[in-house]
Design a protein around this motif. Structure first.
Motif, PDB file in Angstrom:
ATOM      1  N   LYS A 101     -34.258  -9.936  11.069  1.00 22.23           N
ATOM      2  CA  LYS A 101     -33.577 -10.986  11.808  1.00 22.23           C
ATOM      3  C   LYS A 101     -32.211 -11.317  11.203  1.00 22.23           C
ATOM      4  N   ALA A 102     -31.312 -11.752  12.073  1.00 20.23           N
ATOM      5  CA  ALA A 102     -30.063 -12.364  11.632  1.00 20.23           C
ATOM      6  C   ALA A 102     -30.349 -13.858  11.477  1.00 20.23           C
ATOM      7  N   VAL A 103     -29.802 -14.463  10.433  1.00 19.64           N
ATOM      8  CA  VAL A 103     -30.058 -15.882  10.174  1.00 19.64           C
ATOM      9  C   VAL A 103     -28.735 -16.593   9.913  1.00 19.64           C
ATOM     10  N   ALA A 131     -34.663 -11.693   5.493  1.00 18.53           N
ATOM     11  CA  ALA A 131     -33.644 -11.632   6.549  1.00 18.53           C
ATOM     12  C   ALA A 131     -32.848 -10.340   6.443  1.00 18.53           C
ATOM     13  N   ARG A 132     -32.608  -9.721   7.584  1.00 18.39           N
ATOM     14  CA  ARG A 132     -31.785  -8.510   7.616  1.00 18.39           C
ATOM     15  C   ARG A 132     -30.349  -8.854   7.294  1.00 18.39           C
ATOM     16  N   HIS A 133     -29.886  -9.988   7.831  1.00 17.29           N
ATOM     17  CA  HIS A 133     -28.502 -10.388   7.619  1.00 17.29           C
ATOM     18  C   HIS A 133     -28.407 -11.907   7.691  1.00 17.29           C
ATOM     19  N   ALA A 134     -27.971 -12.531   6.623  1.00 18.56           N
ATOM     20  CA  ALA A 134     -27.689 -13.969   6.638  1.00 18.56           C
ATOM     21  C   ALA A 134     -26.179 -14.108   6.775  1.00 18.56           C
ATOM     22  N   VAL A 135     -25.733 -14.607   7.917  1.00 16.30           N
ATOM     23  CA  VAL A 135     -24.302 -14.746   8.139  1.00 16.30           C
ATOM     24  C   VAL A 135     -23.759 -15.879   7.288  1.00 16.30           C
TER      25      VAL A 135
END
Length: 186
Positions: A101-103, A131-135
């Motif tokens: 997930k992107a978070v 998380a796959r990607h934490a913006v």
């Protein structure tokens, strides 16, 4: 079409943080994605604090997290950290509950002295959940958020940067394959 779950972790019924979460959900929905808003304060307290993941409302909330491609975590800042209510909910998720997930971590607070609470308190939990990607996280000063006659207004000093962070998040969503769990597609 990707789906997003906004999770608001404020215990207050008049929460500006929750209003920002709703604003983000509406912006995401306007971009053609599915968006839902989970208000943790609405979950049954006994089940939440008792970690009863079999309770129907808790199981449904955890299921919404599992089904979402992206998650927005919206929390007020209390005592230089994210809310205990949000922590209680995140503790119920499986070890890799954010896998694939992107978070977007987002916090509100009364002073810029709390800006680092997101990166030092919340971001490690986001990463530990896989998380796959934490913006880039975002912090909004309480004084930049107002609600007049049920209309949300964000001060121009925060409105532009908030829009930019939402755009980063939606771009990250576009890179999230649906139903990806720990690198395996279902």
């Amino acid at each position: 079409m990707s789906s997003v779950l906004v999770i608001s972790g404020s215990p207050s019924r008049t929460s500006k943080t929750e209003r920002i979460g709703e604003h983000i959900a509406q912006r995401i929905a306007a971009s053609g994605r599915s968006a839902d808003h989970l208000r943790v304060r609405g979950l049954p307290a006994d089940s939440l604090l008792g970690a009863d993941t079999r309770a129907p409302a808790i199981a449904e909330a955890i299921g919404k997290v599992a089904e979402a491609d992206g998650v927005v975590l919206a929390t007020p800042t209390y005592k230089a950290a994210y809310s205990g209510l949000l922590k209680a909910f995140l503790d119920l998720l499986p070890q890799f509950g954010f896998a694939g997930k992107a978070v977007l971590p987002l916090a509100t607070g009364g002073t810029v002295a709390h800006v680092l609470a997101i990166d030092y308190a919340l971001r490690p939990v986001v990463h530990s959940l896989g998380a796959r990607h934490a913006v880039q996280s975002f912090f909004l000063l309480d004084k930049h958020i107002s609600v007049v006659e049920d209309q949300l207004s964000v001060h121009p000093d925060s409105a532009g940067p908030l829009a930019d962070v939402i755009e980063q998040f939606t771009k990250a969503l576009d890179g999230v394959p649906h139903s990806t769990v720990l690198g395996r597609t279902a």
